[in-house]
Scaffold this active site. Structure first.
Site, mmCIF file in Angstrom:
data_model
loop_
_atom_site.group_PDB
_atom_site.id
_atom_site.type_symbol
_atom_site.label_atom_id
_atom_site.label_comp_id
_atom_site.label_asym_id
_atom_site.label_seq_id
_atom_site.Cartn_x
_atom_site.Cartn_y
_atom_site.Cartn_z
ATOM 1 C CE LYS A 189 -4.541 -1.913 1.936
ATOM 2 N NZ LYS A 189 -5.449 -1.523 2.871
ATOM 3 C CE LYS A 206 -10.822 -10.301 -5.265
ATOM 4 N NZ LYS A 206 -10.200 -10.242 -3.947
ATOM 5 C CE LYS A 249 -14.105 -0.056 -3.459
ATOM 6 N NZ LYS A 249 -13.022 1.053 -4.095
#
Ligand code: TRP
Length: 337
Positions: free
Chosen positions: A115, A198, A201
């Site tokens: 991240k 995958k 969103k």
């Protein structure tokens, strides 16, 4: 094994645009677990702010996610449902545990490395300490099991290490050592446009996913247009290797009906997508229609949601209090006025 004496704690970061992948992944698993064990389920909103989030959007996502969890079947009378920003015991215990966790342990966390990327020096301290807050989330409630995906296994191992070191250093039997509970057959739902990506969103194409808010005709349209191949379905699901889009649609059908992909291919063997897609679309409409309608009810009545989350936070705070007290006491810290 999970049973009536198990205590399950799990969290999810609030995001917008919930879709079929979220439902068939974490959410449905929790819905099943709430009948098998004592469950605490929370929105990890204090984790969300480890990176910049536009405040009004975050607020919307917290409420939207809470509404979606309930619409999908989390029953606030069975499971304790809350957002952890309302329960100050979480950041309080996180501070105490950050004095037990070692820098070397946190340095090994792969999620922080991913991240923070190349800009590690510019990452927030909160992002670095994220797994310590996650440890507090679980250890506060004496959880026995933590249902998580494979990606969170390392964080559960870390919370075990923290719990063990605290108990040993201060010679107490305060924290239960939790076990990770990784689903054996987690349905991994892929994009309707690309069977190797995958369902997400953040995909720019709305046709790639089925949103929990989609109306029936949108669902039907998206399945009709979903990428497939001209071959009929084989007898065995194993024969779908190399046909990721076909496999994904079969996996969705199987997850929705609680069947194995193999039993689905056996039923449709020899048939093409002209027959399979309408059946899948119908199944999706039947499952998601009621969820969408319940979501709309919450949108129309925000006070109902607020009451549920306030009650959940009160219950969580009460359950957390003895462990937090115990931690202060073990450390020799006087509290209260
Ligand atoms: N880190 C988890 C995730 O991103 C969310 C989370 C926060 C969590 N606290 C937790 C999961 C405690 C399990 C237990 O998916």
């Amino acid at each position: 094994m999970i049973g009536p004496n198990s205590r399950i704690v799990s969290g999810i970061q609030p995001t917008g645009n919930l879709h079929l992948g979220n439902y068939l992944g974490a959410i449905r698993r929790w819905v099943k677990m709430q009948d098998e064990a004592q469950c605490l389920i929370f929105l990890a909103d204090l984790h969300a702010v480890t990176v910049y989030n536009e405040p009004s959007e975050l607020r919307r996502n917290i409420n939207g996610m809470a509404a979606a969890l309930i619409a999908c079947g989390i029953d606030p009378d069975k499971a304790v449902l809350f957002n952890h920003a309302r329960v100050p015991a979480h950041p309080e215990l996180a501070w105490l545990l950050s004095c037990t966790a070692r820098v070397g342990w946190l340095n090994r966390m792969t999620q922080f490395k991913e991240k923070s990327g190349k800009n590690r020096e510019g990452a927030s301290v909160g992002l670095y300490a994220y797994p310590v807050l996650q440890a507090a989330d679980v250890l506060l409630y004496q959880a026995t099991h933590v249902p998580v995906g494979e990606d969170q296994k390392q964080h559960v191992e870390l919370m075990r290490d923290i719990a063990l070191k605290f108990n040993t250093d201060y010679d107490v039997d305060l924290f239960t050592i939790p076990e990770p509970h990784i689903a054996e057959s987690a349905a991994r739902i892929m994009s309707l446009r690309d069977g190797r990506a995958k369902m997400s969103k953040s995909d720019t194409s709305d046709m790639s996913r089925i949103n929990l808010s989609d109306e029936d005709d949108a669902i039907v349209q998206k399945i009709r247009k979903a990428k497939t191949d001209p071959e009929p379905l084989p007898e065995s699901a194993l024969a779908l290797a190399g046909r990721p889009e076909a496999l994904n649609l079969v996996a969705i059908y199987a997850a929705l009906t609680d069947r194995t992909p193999n039993s689905v291919t056996q039923e449709y063997a020899g048939k093409g997508f002209g027959a399979f897609k309408p059946a899948l679309a119908e199944l999706l409409v039947q499952t998601l229609g009621p969820i969408r309608e319940r979501l709309k009810q919450f949108e129309a009545d925000p006070a109902a949601l607020e009451a549920i989350l306030a009650k959940g936070a009160d219950q969580a705070a009460e359950m957390a209090a003895p462990t937090l007290e115990g931690a202060y006491r073990a450390l020799g810290l006087p509290r209260g006025r």
